[in-house]
Every structure is written in structure tokens, then in C-alpha cells.
Motif scaffolding. Structure first.
Motif, PDB file in Angstrom:
ATOM      1  N   ARG A 120       0.860  -1.193   0.000  1.00  0.00           N
ATOM      2  CA  ARG A 120       0.000   0.000   0.000  1.00  0.00           C
ATOM      3  C   ARG A 120       0.889   1.234   0.000  1.00  0.00           C
ATOM      4  NH1 ARG A 120      -4.394  -0.052   4.577  1.00  0.00           N
ATOM      5  NH2 ARG A 120      -4.980   1.828   3.395  1.00  0.00           N
ATOM      6  N   LYS A 121       0.465   2.238  -0.728  1.00  0.00           N
ATOM      7  CA  LYS A 121       1.266   3.458  -0.916  1.00  0.00           C
ATOM      8  C   LYS A 121       0.504   4.675  -0.376  1.00  0.00           C
ATOM      9  CE  LYS A 121       1.422   5.076  -5.066  1.00  0.00           C
ATOM     10  NZ  LYS A 121       0.709   6.380  -4.937  1.00  0.00           N
ATOM     11  N   PHE A 122       1.211   5.512   0.436  1.00  0.00           N
ATOM     12  CA  PHE A 122       0.666   6.784   0.936  1.00  0.00           C
ATOM     13  C   PHE A 122       1.628   7.878   0.499  1.00  0.00           C
ATOM     14  CE2 PHE A 122      -0.852   3.475   3.766  1.00  0.00           C
ATOM     15  CZ  PHE A 122      -2.191   3.766   3.882  1.00  0.00           C
ATOM     16  N   GLN A 123       1.165   8.731  -0.393  1.00  0.00           N
ATOM     17  CA  GLN A 123       2.003   9.776  -0.977  1.00  0.00           C
ATOM     18  C   GLN A 123       1.441  11.146  -0.599  1.00  0.00           C
ATOM     19  OE1 GLN A 123       2.743   9.102  -5.114  1.00  0.00           O
ATOM     20  NE2 GLN A 123       3.674  11.103  -5.471  1.00  0.00           N
ATOM     21  N   GLU A 124       2.305  12.004   0.002  1.00  0.00           N
ATOM     22  CA  GLU A 124       1.861  13.315   0.465  1.00  0.00           C
ATOM     23  C   GLU A 124       2.934  14.356   0.158  1.00  0.00           C
ATOM     24  OE1 GLU A 124      -0.955  14.221   1.689  1.00  0.00           O
ATOM     25  OE2 GLU A 124      -1.891  12.272   2.078  1.00  0.00           O
ATOM     26  N   ASN A 125       2.483  15.599   0.040  1.00  0.00           N
ATOM     27  CA  ASN A 125       3.389  16.739  -0.100  1.00  0.00           C
ATOM     28  C   ASN A 125       3.879  17.150   1.289  1.00  0.00           C
ATOM     29  OD1 ASN A 125       4.535  19.359  -0.472  1.00  0.00           O
ATOM     30  ND2 ASN A 125       3.348  19.609  -2.337  1.00  0.00           N
ATOM     31  N   VAL A 126       5.198  17.158   1.486  1.00  0.00           N
ATOM     32  CA  VAL A 126       5.764  17.409   2.816  1.00  0.00           C
ATOM     33  C   VAL A 126       6.373  18.798   2.933  1.00  0.00           C
ATOM     34  CG1 VAL A 126       6.193  14.976   3.253  1.00  0.00           C
ATOM     35  CG2 VAL A 126       7.945  16.341   2.113  1.00  0.00           C
ATOM     36  N   THR A 127       6.297  19.628   1.917  1.00  0.00           N
ATOM     37  CA  THR A 127       6.847  20.990   1.975  1.00  0.00           C
ATOM     38  C   THR A 127       5.772  22.068   1.914  1.00  0.00           C
ATOM     39  OG1 THR A 127       7.166  21.022  -0.429  1.00  0.00           O
ATOM     40  CG2 THR A 127       9.007  20.241   0.926  1.00  0.00           C
ATOM     41  N   ARG A 128       4.602  21.752   1.423  1.00  0.00           N
ATOM     42  CA  ARG A 128       3.531  22.755   1.302  1.00  0.00           C
ATOM     43  C   ARG A 128       2.910  23.032   2.663  1.00  0.00           C
ATOM     44  NH1 ARG A 128      -1.938  22.053   0.607  1.00  0.00           N
ATOM     45  NH2 ARG A 128      -1.589  19.809   0.310  1.00  0.00           N
ATOM     46  N   GLU A 129       2.725  24.315   2.957  1.00  0.00           N
ATOM     47  CA  GLU A 129       2.071  24.718   4.199  1.00  0.00           C
ATOM     48  C   GLU A 129       0.559  24.661   4.020  1.00  0.00           C
ATOM     49  OE1 GLU A 129       3.231  28.366   5.902  1.00  0.00           O
ATOM     50  OE2 GLU A 129       5.240  27.677   6.467  1.00  0.00           O
ATOM     51  N   ARG A 130      -0.082  23.996   4.949  1.00  0.00           N
ATOM     52  CA  ARG A 130      -1.531  23.860   4.927  1.00  0.00           C
ATOM     53  C   ARG A 130      -2.134  24.751   6.005  1.00  0.00           C
ATOM     54  NH1 ARG A 130      -1.961  17.317   3.844  1.00  0.00           N
ATOM     55  NH2 ARG A 130      -0.016  17.188   2.636  1.00  0.00           N
ATOM     56  N   LYS A 155       2.572  22.006   8.456  1.00  0.00           N
ATOM     57  CA  LYS A 155       3.066  21.158   7.376  1.00  0.00           C
ATOM     58  C   LYS A 155       3.494  19.813   7.958  1.00  0.00           C
ATOM     59  CE  LYS A 155       7.771  23.052   7.516  1.00  0.00           C
ATOM     60  NZ  LYS A 155       8.831  23.705   6.716  1.00  0.00           N
ATOM     61  N   ILE A 156       3.611  18.817   7.066  1.00  0.00           N
ATOM     62  CA  ILE A 156       3.979  17.464   7.469  1.00  0.00           C
ATOM     63  C   ILE A 156       5.508  17.358   7.444  1.00  0.00           C
ATOM     64  CG2 ILE A 156       3.757  15.016   6.926  1.00  0.00           C
ATOM     65  CD1 ILE A 156       1.138  15.691   5.509  1.00  0.00           C
ATOM     66  N   PHE A 212       1.004  19.210  22.229  1.00  0.00           N
ATOM     67  CA  PHE A 212      -0.007  18.171  22.043  1.00  0.00           C
ATOM     68  C   PHE A 212       0.336  17.279  20.858  1.00  0.00           C
ATOM     69  CE2 PHE A 212      -3.529  20.945  24.115  1.00  0.00           C
ATOM     70  CZ  PHE A 212      -3.021  20.617  25.360  1.00  0.00           C
ATOM     71  N   LEU A 213       0.695  17.887  19.728  1.00  0.00           N
ATOM     72  CA  LEU A 213       0.991  17.108  18.527  1.00  0.00           C
ATOM     73  C   LEU A 213       2.243  16.258  18.702  1.00  0.00           C
ATOM     74  CD1 LEU A 213       0.219  19.805  15.795  1.00  0.00           C
ATOM     75  CD2 LEU A 213      -1.257  17.945  16.579  1.00  0.00           C
ATOM     76  N   ASP A 214       3.232  16.773  19.429  1.00  0.00           N
ATOM     77  CA  ASP A 214       4.428  15.972  19.690  1.00  0.00           C
ATOM     78  C   ASP A 214       4.112  14.790  20.597  1.00  0.00           C
ATOM     79  OD1 ASP A 214       5.841  17.716  18.117  1.00  0.00           O
ATOM     80  OD2 ASP A 214       6.634  18.898  19.791  1.00  0.00           O
ATOM     81  N   ASN A 215       3.243  15.002  21.565  1.00  0.00           N
ATOM     82  CA  ASN A 215       2.857  13.885  22.435  1.00  0.00           C
ATOM     83  C   ASN A 215       2.094  12.817  21.655  1.00  0.00           C
ATOM     84  OD1 ASN A 215       4.040  15.116  24.666  1.00  0.00           O
ATOM     85  ND2 ASN A 215       2.159  16.174  25.252  1.00  0.00           N
ATOM     86  N   TYR A 216       1.268  13.242  20.707  1.00  0.00           N
ATOM     87  CA  TYR A 216       0.531  12.287  19.879  1.00  0.00           C
ATOM     88  C   TYR A 216       1.408  11.654  18.800  1.00  0.00           C
ATOM     89  CZ  TYR A 216      -3.582  14.614  21.861  1.00  0.00           C
ATOM     90  OH  TYR A 216      -4.521  15.144  22.711  1.00  0.00           O
ATOM     91  N   LYS A 217       2.568  12.242  18.506  1.00  0.00           N
ATOM     92  CA  LYS A 217       3.471  11.775  17.438  1.00  0.00           C
ATOM     93  C   LYS A 217       2.767  11.745  16.091  1.00  0.00           C
ATOM     94  CE  LYS A 217       6.290   8.990  20.570  1.00  0.00           C
ATOM     95  NZ  LYS A 217       6.843   7.644  20.868  1.00  0.00           N
ATOM     96  N   THR A 218       2.174  12.901  15.766  1.00  0.00           N
ATOM     97  CA  THR A 218       1.443  13.012  14.508  1.00  0.00           C
ATOM     98  C   THR A 218       2.340  13.327  13.313  1.00  0.00           C
ATOM     99  OG1 THR A 218       1.029  15.359  14.961  1.00  0.00           O
ATOM    100  CG2 THR A 218      -0.638  13.757  15.691  1.00  0.00           C
ATOM    101  N   THR A 221       4.080  19.731  12.137  1.00  0.00           N
ATOM    102  CA  THR A 221       4.737  20.878  12.761  1.00  0.00           C
ATOM    103  C   THR A 221       3.916  22.129  12.491  1.00  0.00           C
ATOM    104  OG1 THR A 221       6.937  19.892  12.511  1.00  0.00           O
ATOM    105  CG2 THR A 221       6.833  22.276  12.847  1.00  0.00           C
ATOM    106  N   VAL A 222       3.563  22.828  13.550  1.00  0.00           N
ATOM    107  CA  VAL A 222       2.788  24.069  13.434  1.00  0.00           C
ATOM    108  C   VAL A 222       3.760  25.219  13.178  1.00  0.00           C
ATOM    109  CG1 VAL A 222       1.193  25.640  14.578  1.00  0.00           C
ATOM    110  CG2 VAL A 222       1.017  23.180  14.955  1.00  0.00           C
TER     111      VAL A 222
END
Length: 389
Positions: A120-130, A155-156, A212-218, A221-222
């Protein structure tokens, strides 16, 4: 008579002009669909070496067409699988490959291949700010309700954690944002949210949300949290505006009072300091004059012991000079038996002497006046004031 009744049509023709039963002569009817499919199947069987199967008329045709169709279907499926197995990852993207549901690798930019369905493949943009926006009513520390619009930019940064650790990480981001905003707004006053404290509140929300996000290990990065202009709910907007105006009036009156105090207090302090300086000057003057008088008396005693007669005369002349300098009218008599009176306008003389003294140093003027009085008075036989007579 109908065309298909017995004896009704000697030519045994159908309404379209074709003959029934025979193989030749006349026009034929429309092509049969089943016959067309059989012909196509026979052609495919000949292509792949199958047996002919008999047709409806008993003629021998191929009987192995099913195997050819299966092979064609398998070839089409393989081509479709091969087309989906190859994929391209852009420069701004990454792809995570799961093999049998377990993490296998993280793929960088370029042409790659994976093997579905075991992969299974999961492909995402990791430089674009959302961006994620939220607006809700918050209760502040001073028990006021404020509507706070919020925008979170993120961003991821870790695609593996983003894919594997949390189910729907962006939904978790929304829930964590609401929790962080309520916590910070509940410990902040309404004035800070509405005025200059918004930037500080935004920084606190970003720090808490990132924890919170670091504790969840999502793997998120905000980058920025923006709090737009907060406002009171529309139901209480008029009362809220009245409170704001009252606070502005209070601040204006306080500023005017501080301005008045800043003008009066330094002036009063200056006057107090001036009075203190004058008192200190007067004290120093009195002390210096007393010390000078004491020193003069000590020196006079020493001179008196050396020449008593001369000292007495000098003291007498000084006393007469001091008395006459303070009197505007003086009577002078001649020798005994003579009643000659001479009036001296000492007030005019003193005024003219004072005018001349203002032009020259006071010490020289006083010494000149003293010397003049000392020179003229000894020549007179007797000096008496009106009161002494």
C-alpha cells in the motif's frame, strides 16, 4: 390473404422480400447477433490455436474459444496492474510503502514501483504549508464570552508518523487546536484578547498545540498561529461597546490626572527646595556674621589694650556715623553762646550717595561715606540731635 397463410403466397417470401428456408436468391434479412458473436469467437480461437465449435446449422466451428478469452482477460489485468505499479514522486513529495500492513520504506523523489495488493502506498506533499481555520466562543478569565477566529498553518515533517501513529491526524489537529485555544483563552483577560495581547495569546496557543501534537506523534509541525480581531457575541455587542467606552473614559481621566500631577508635583518640589536653600543660606549668613562680629570684637579688644584713648574716639566716631546715616535731619550748633543753626539735607545726600554707590562697588562707596563723615565731624564743636536737646 396473409403472406404466411398456406397457399396464399406462391413465392414463400417474407414482407422484406427474402425467401424462407433457401440459401440463395433474393435479399437476406438483418444479421443475427448470436451469429456475429460466434464469428468473432471463431476468429479469436484461430488466432490462439483453439478448436472450432459447431454453429447452429450444424457446421463445424472452434470449441476452445473460452481459453483464449481467459488469456486476453489475464493480459489486460496484468497490463492494468503494471500501469498502476509504477508511480512518480515529485521533489516536494514523499511516499510511505506498507507491505502486508507493516511499514516497509519511505520513498523519495523519482520513478518507483510497488506491488499491490500486498503493498500500500501513501504519498503526500511534505513541503507545502496547509491551513486550518476555526472560530468559536471562548470564556475568558474575567468571565466574559468572546468569539475568537483562529487560523493554524502547518506542514507534514514526518510522513511515517503522519501515516502510522494516528488515525486521521488532521482531525486530531483540529481537536488539539480547540483544546489549546480554550486553555489559553481561559487564563487570559478579555482586554488582552481584544487589544495588544493577541500576539502573545497566539504564541502561547502555538506552543501548547505543538506540545499536544508531539505527544501524539502526529508528524505535524505548526508553523504559525494567527488570531484575528476577536469580538463579543452579537447578542451582547451593544453592552460590550458601552463597557469599552466607559473604560476608555476612565483611561482618559486617569491620563489627565497624571498629566496634572506631573505638572504640579515638580513645581511644588522646586518651591520646597528653594525654601530649603534660602533657609540654609540664611543660616550660613547668620553664622558667618556672628563669627565675623566675634572676630572683630576680639581684634578690637586687643587694639583697645594697646591704645585705649584712640580706640574710644574711633568707636565714638563710628557710632556717630551710624546714627547720622539713619537720620534725615541734623541740627548743628556753633560755639557757646551762639545760636547759629545749620540744616544739612542728609536725605538728599544719602540718596545721591546711594546712586553713586550703585554705579561703583558698594564696599568703596561705604568706605568713602565713612571717611567723609569722619573727616567733617571732628571739625564741628558739638553735634546733637533734636531728641538729645
Amino acid at each position: 390473404m396473409a403472406w404466411n397463410e398456406p397457399g396464399g403466397n406462391s413465392n414463400n417470401q417474407d414482407p422484406w422480400g427474402g425467401r424462407r428456408g433457401g440459401n440463395g436468391g433474393g435479399r437476406q434479412g438483418p444479421p443475427d447477433l448470436d451469429e456475429a458473436l460466434r464469428k468473432l469467437q471463431n476468429k479469436l480461437n484461430r488466432l490462439f490455436g483453439g478448436k472450432r465449435r459447431p454453429d447452429s446449422g450444424g457446421s463445424g466451428q472452434s470449441s476452445g474459444g473460452g481459453t483464449g478469452l481467459i488469456l486476453i482477460g489475464l493480459a489486460l489485468l496484468f497490463g492494468l496492474w503494471l500501469y498502476n505499479a509504477f508511480y512518480v514522486v515529485d521533489e516536494q513529495e514523499q511516499a510511505v510503502i506498507l507491505r502486508f500492513g507493516k511499514y516497509y520504506e519511505t520513498v523519495g523523489p523519482g520513478l518507483n514501483i510497488y506491488f499491490p495488493p500486498m503493498d500500500r502506498k501513501f504519498q503526500e506533499n511534505v513541503t507545502r504549508e496547509r491551513a486550518y481555520s476555526k472560530q468559536g466562543q471562548m470564556l475568558t478569565q474575567d468571565e466574559n464570552i468572546v468569539e475568537v477566529p483562529l487560523t493554524v498553518q502547518y506542514k507534514i515533517t514526518d510522513l511515517e508518523s503522519f501515516v502510522l501513529n494516528v488515525d486521521q491526524p488532521e482531525v486530531s489537529l483540529q481537536h488539539a487546536t480547540e483544546s489549546a485555544l480554550r486553555h489559553v483563552a481561559g487564563s487570559t483577560t478579555m482586554d488582552q484578547l481584544l487589544t495588544s495581547g493577541r500576539e502573545q495569546v497566539a504564541n502561547e496557543v502555538r506552543e501548547r498545540l505543538q506540545r499536544f501534537l508531539d505527544n501524539y506523534k502526529t508528524g505535524i509541525t505548526v508553523t504559525q498561529v494567527n488570531i484575528q480581531s476577536a469580538a463579543a457575541p452579537r447578542e451582547v455587542q451593544e453592552a460590550f461597546d458601552d463597557v469599552i467606552r466607559a473604560r476608555e473614559d476612565e483611561q482618559r481621566e486617569r491620563n489627565q490626572a497624571e498629566t496634572y500631577a506631573n505638572g504640579v508635583i515638580p513645581e511644588a518640589r522646586g518651591q520646597a527646595q528653594r525654601i530649603l536653600e534660602e533657609a540654609n543660606g540664611y543660616r550660613e549668613e547668620v553664622i558667618a556674621r556672628a563669627q565675623g562680629e566675634a572676630d572683630r570684637f576680639n581684634k578690637l579688644v586687643a587694639e583697645y589694650e594697646k591704645a585705649p584713648q584712640v580706640t574710644r574716639e574711633r568707636l565714638y566716631l563710628d557710632a556717630i556715623q551710624e546714627v547720622l546715616s539713619q537720620s534725615s535731619k541734623v541740627l548743628i550748633t556753633g560755639e557757646a553762646g551762639q545760636n547759629n543753626l545749620l540744616y544739612l539735607p542728609l536725605d538728599k545726600m544719602i540718596q545721591s550717595r546711594a546712586a553713586s554707590a550703585s554705579e561703583t562697588p558698594s564696599s568703596n562707596g561705604s568706605s568713602d561715606a565713612a571717611s567723609t563723615s569722619v573727616r567733617t565731624l571732628p571739625q564741628l564743636p558739638e553735634v546733637r540731635t533734636r531728641e538729645s536737646r
